[in-house]
Design a protein around this motif. Structure first.
Motif, PDB file in Angstrom:
ATOM      1  N   ASP A  12       0.795  -1.249   0.041  1.00 25.66           N
ATOM      2  CA  ASP A  12       0.066  -0.047   0.070  1.00 25.66           C
ATOM      3  C   ASP A  12       0.942   1.315  -0.215  1.00 25.66           C
ATOM      4  OD1 ASP A  12      -1.840   2.073   0.448  1.00 25.66           O
ATOM      5  OD2 ASP A  12      -3.215   0.446   1.553  1.00 25.66           O
ATOM      6  N   GLU A  13       0.759   1.805  -1.209  1.00 31.89           N
ATOM      7  CA  GLU A  13       1.581   3.132  -1.071  1.00 31.89           C
ATOM      8  C   GLU A  13       1.194   4.454  -0.245  1.00 31.89           C
ATOM      9  OE1 GLU A  13      -1.223   5.053  -4.666  1.00 31.89           O
ATOM     10  OE2 GLU A  13       0.724   4.489  -5.107  1.00 31.89           O
ATOM     11  N   ARG A  14      -0.021   4.065   0.524  1.00 33.06           N
ATOM     12  CA  ARG A  14      -0.286   5.084   1.453  1.00 33.06           C
ATOM     13  C   ARG A  14       0.895   5.121   2.590  1.00 33.06           C
ATOM     14  NH1 ARG A  14      -6.095   3.866   2.829  1.00 33.06           N
ATOM     15  NH2 ARG A  14      -5.143   1.813   2.804  1.00 33.06           N
ATOM     16  N   TYR A  15       1.450   3.927   2.973  1.00 32.10           N
ATOM     17  CA  TYR A  15       2.338   3.845   4.109  1.00 32.10           C
ATOM     18  C   TYR A  15       3.329   4.251   3.565  1.00 32.10           C
ATOM     19  CZ  TYR A  15      -1.912   1.325   6.110  1.00 32.10           C
ATOM     20  OH  TYR A  15      -3.203   1.227   6.710  1.00 32.10           O
ATOM     21  N   SER A  16       4.439   5.001   4.590  1.00 31.27           N
ATOM     22  CA  SER A  16       5.614   5.313   4.300  1.00 31.27           C
ATOM     23  C   SER A  16       6.536   4.315   5.122  1.00 31.27           C
ATOM     24  CB  SER A  16       5.948   6.743   4.695  1.00 31.27           C
ATOM     25  OG  SER A  16       5.839   6.883   6.097  1.00 31.27           O
ATOM     26  N   VAL A  17       7.961   4.475   4.653  1.00 29.87           N
ATOM     27  CA  VAL A  17       8.983   3.895   4.980  1.00 29.87           C
ATOM     28  C   VAL A  17       9.287   4.131   6.465  1.00 29.87           C
ATOM     29  CG1 VAL A  17      10.980   5.150   4.356  1.00 29.87           C
ATOM     30  CG2 VAL A  17      11.257   2.538   4.759  1.00 29.87           C
ATOM     31  N   SER A  18       8.895   5.009   7.075  1.00 32.33           N
ATOM     32  CA  SER A  18       8.959   5.769   8.306  1.00 32.33           C
ATOM     33  C   SER A  18       8.283   4.761   9.045  1.00 32.33           C
ATOM     34  CB  SER A  18       8.747   7.008   8.561  1.00 32.33           C
ATOM     35  OG  SER A  18       7.092   7.314   8.096  1.00 32.33           O
ATOM     36  N   LEU A  19       7.171   4.267   9.001  1.00 38.02           N
ATOM     37  CA  LEU A  19       6.483   3.382   9.969  1.00 38.02           C
ATOM     38  C   LEU A  19       7.378   2.073  10.215  1.00 38.02           C
ATOM     39  CD1 LEU A  19       2.793   3.112   8.288  1.00 38.02           C
ATOM     40  CD2 LEU A  19       3.684   3.965  10.580  1.00 38.02           C
ATOM     41  N   VAL A  20       8.151   1.494   9.307  1.00 37.02           N
ATOM     42  CA  VAL A  20       9.120   0.403   9.461  1.00 37.02           C
ATOM     43  C   VAL A  20      10.093   0.871  10.299  1.00 37.02           C
ATOM     44  CG1 VAL A  20      10.357  -1.230   8.206  1.00 37.02           C
ATOM     45  CG2 VAL A  20       8.411  -0.705   7.235  1.00 37.02           C
ATOM     46  N   GLU A  21      10.650   2.097  10.007  1.00 35.84           N
ATOM     47  CA  GLU A  21      11.744   2.645  10.803  1.00 35.84           C
ATOM     48  C   GLU A  21      11.279   2.878  12.161  1.00 35.84           C
ATOM     49  OE1 GLU A  21      12.662   6.088   8.442  1.00 35.84           O
ATOM     50  OE2 GLU A  21      13.871   5.109   7.128  1.00 35.84           O
ATOM     51  N   ARG A  22      10.125   3.170  12.448  1.00 36.74           N
ATOM     52  CA  ARG A  22       9.696   3.604  13.736  1.00 36.74           C
ATOM     53  C   ARG A  22       9.387   2.351  14.470  1.00 36.74           C
ATOM     54  NH1 ARG A  22       5.036   8.122  13.444  1.00 36.74           N
ATOM     55  NH2 ARG A  22       5.398   7.545  11.026  1.00 36.74           N
ATOM     56  N   LYS A  23       8.874   1.197  13.765  1.00 33.19           N
ATOM     57  CA  LYS A  23       8.638  -0.181  14.228  1.00 33.19           C
ATOM     58  C   LYS A  23      10.159  -0.615  14.603  1.00 33.19           C
ATOM     59  CE  LYS A  23       6.522  -4.079  14.902  1.00 33.19           C
ATOM     60  NZ  LYS A  23       5.461  -4.521  15.831  1.00 33.19           N
ATOM     61  N   LEU A  24      11.074  -0.515  13.820  1.00 29.72           N
ATOM     62  CA  LEU A  24      12.265  -1.023  14.310  1.00 29.72           C
ATOM     63  C   LEU A  24      13.041  -0.355  15.429  1.00 29.72           C
ATOM     64  CD1 LEU A  24      13.985  -1.731  10.742  1.00 29.72           C
ATOM     65  CD2 LEU A  24      13.392  -3.415  12.360  1.00 29.72           C
ATOM     66  N   PHE A  25      12.824   0.727  15.434  1.00 29.94           N
ATOM     67  CA  PHE A  25      13.310   1.762  16.682  1.00 29.94           C
ATOM     68  C   PHE A  25      12.593   1.355  17.861  1.00 29.94           C
ATOM     69  CE2 PHE A  25      12.788   5.342  19.399  1.00 29.94           C
ATOM     70  CZ  PHE A  25      13.983   5.647  19.547  1.00 29.94           C
ATOM     71  N   CYS A  26      11.236   1.207  17.904  1.00 30.27           N
ATOM     72  CA  CYS A  26      10.802   0.823  19.090  1.00 30.27           C
ATOM     73  C   CYS A  26      11.373  -0.674  19.436  1.00 30.27           C
ATOM     74  CB  CYS A  26       9.202   0.880  18.956  1.00 30.27           C
ATOM     75  SG  CYS A  26       8.491   2.548  18.911  1.00 30.27           S
ATOM     76  N   PHE A  27      11.572  -1.470  18.618  1.00 32.79           N
ATOM     77  CA  PHE A  27      11.926  -2.852  18.749  1.00 32.79           C
ATOM     78  C   PHE A  27      13.333  -2.775  19.432  1.00 32.79           C
ATOM     79  CE2 PHE A  27      14.745  -6.075  17.131  1.00 32.79           C
ATOM     80  CZ  PHE A  27      14.207  -7.265  17.465  1.00 32.79           C
ATOM     81  N   GLY A  28      14.081  -1.871  19.035  1.00 36.61           N
ATOM     82  CA  GLY A  28      15.564  -1.703  19.407  1.00 36.61           C
ATOM     83  C   GLY A  28      15.489  -1.344  21.006  1.00 36.61           C
ATOM     84  N   ILE A  29      14.678  -0.178  21.183  1.00 36.70           N
ATOM     85  CA  ILE A  29      14.569   0.172  22.556  1.00 36.70           C
ATOM     86  C   ILE A  29      13.719  -0.972  23.449  1.00 36.70           C
ATOM     87  CG2 ILE A  29      13.420   1.939  23.990  1.00 36.70           C
ATOM     88  CD1 ILE A  29      15.660   3.170  22.346  1.00 36.70           C
TER      89      ILE A  29
END
Length: 439
Positions: A107-124
């Motif tokens: 879905d082009e409505r979702y940006s890569v930043s969602l994945v990045e934030r998911k990975l960031f929260c995963f790391g924390i």
């Protein structure tokens, strides 16, 4: 010190055994257990006619090499990692990440930043999990009362002043991060309850105040936020802890009555909403009931092996949140859904095992409330996606986008790992508190 331990031979034997055991808090229990065995053998030898000094030396000799005994006891009482729980958590997180990446490509409505934030929260979250794993969970107990008070205050602030992106919500902004205090509050509140003064030790007026403060006030706050499912989960967790710590069935009934009345009053104000959810549940194919109907259509077309990675979401709403399970089944199939369901059940069984193998009541209470929280939050969205349960707003932990709540969920698992790590390090006296009086 017991009389037998005053004997130099016995004392030296016990010292050499305990020298091998690094878990010092277990030394007293080990000494007591070995002393009991030595005393039994001394008594038998003396009954056979041997003098006391000879009987003591012979009994110690029969015990075996103190170095070998100490090494075996060290192995028995060393910290342990629950690999099974950790592996299941890793699988959940990997599945959730794969699902999010699939949505990003679909879905082009979702940006890569969602994945990045998911990975960031995963790391924390990993850092918090590791931190809580090495933290002695017993040190948290003394902070239970202030934590409960703080969370209640933050809930009140969020309900009165909360906003996100200039809109009135239940969020509190912490710098650039918005935290939904209603969803965030559930785990800290119940964990704080687990460490607070048990119901069996309440006086009459203290009981009244605690019922209002611990039982009714959170129900009122969750009711104001119109969160039916979180009200359910909190009340069930409160009732389980009350049942486990009450001194009688009569006391439990008296404590449970007022919070249950509060829930009933809250539900009476939500009649229209509940009826709508029931109609949607009973007739998902109706046009106006698009939410569950779309989920059902997607699952029916999935087949055993799904439509493949990165497939466009077939009108499934909230695929990153409440409906992550229907989307995963649509992409990867019914077989995948069965595997996920089995993993969830094994995860909850593992939590139950942790609650049963530990001696410490505080550890048992923590495990009990986390079984309630994770049980609801994992099983309800899965069964809701399958059309077995009515629709509620409830994100499954580990699988959904989650954000800050993912960090909290991983910290909770770290706490469970800390409990398991110390299951052989907590002396028996901790788990053998004075028995409750039964009315």
């Amino acid at each position: 010190m017991r009389q037998m331990e005053e004997n130099l031979v016995v004392r030296q034997f016990l010292d050499r055994v305990c020298k091998q055991v690094r878990t010092k808090q277990m030394h007293l229990e080990i000494r007591e257990e070995l002393l009991g065995h030595i005393e039994d053998r001394v008594e038998l030898l003396m009954l056979e006619g041997h003098p006391e000094e000879f009987a003591v030396q012979e009994a110690v000799k029969q015990m075996g090499d103190p170095g070998d005994i100490g090494k075996s006891l060290h192995v028995a009482h060393r910290p342990q990692l629950d690999w099974k729980l950790l592996v299941m958590l890793a699988l959940f997180l990997i599945i959730g990440l794969v699902g999010m990446v699939s949505v990003y490509f679909a879905d082009e409505r979702y940006s890569v930043s969602l994945v990045e934030r998911k990975l960031f929260c995963f790391g924390i979250g990993v850092l918090f999990l590791i931190g809580f794993y090495f933290l002695d969970y017993r040190k948290l107990k003394k902070y239970s009362d202030p934590v409960f008070f703080l969370i209640v205050i933050l809930m009140v602030i969020s309900l009165v002043y909360g906003q996100l992106h200039d809109r009135r919500t239940d969020y509190i902004n912490i710098g650039p991060i918005g935290v939904n205090m209603i969803t965030f509050s559930l785990i800290p509140l119940l964990l704080a309850l687990a460490g607070m003064k048990p119901a069996s030790q309440w006086g009459r007026w203290e009981a009244v105040l605690n019922i209002l403060y611990r039982g009714v006030l959170p129900v009122v706050l969750y009711s104001i936020s119109s969160s039916i499912i979180y009200t359910y989960i909190y009340v069930i967790g409160f009732l389980i802890l009350t049942w486990r710590t009450s001194k009688s069935l009569k006391q439990f009934a008296m404590i449970a009555a007022l919070p249950l009345v509060g829930v009933a009053i809250f539900l009476s104000t939500q009649t229209d909403h509940l009826l709508l959810r029931w109609r949607e549940f009973m007739n998902p194919s109706a046009k106006e009931m698009w939410y569950m109907g779309n989920n059902a259509d997607a699952i029916q077309t999935a087949g055993w092996f799904g439509q493949g990675f990165g497939q466009a979401t077939p009108r499934i709403p909230y695929v990153l949140y409440d409906n992550v399970f229907p989307y995963l089944i649509y992409c990867f199939g019914w077989l995948f859904g069965i595997v996920v369901g089995v993993l969830i059940l094994l995860f909850l069984v593992r939590l139950w095992n942790i609650s049963t193998v530990h001696k410490d009541p505080y550890a048992k209470h923590i495990a009990a409330v986390l079984i309630v929280v994770f049980g609801f939050r994992l099983l309800w969205p899965l069964l809701m996606g399958l059309g077995v349960l009515p629709k509620v707003t409830l994100e499954p932990p580990f699988f959904s986008y989650s954000g800050v709540n993912q960090i909290l969920d991983m910290a909770a698992v770290g706490l469970l790992l800390s409990i398991y790590r110390r299951k052989n390090l907590v002396p028996s006296e901790v788990g053998e508190a004075a028995p409750m009086k039964v009315a």
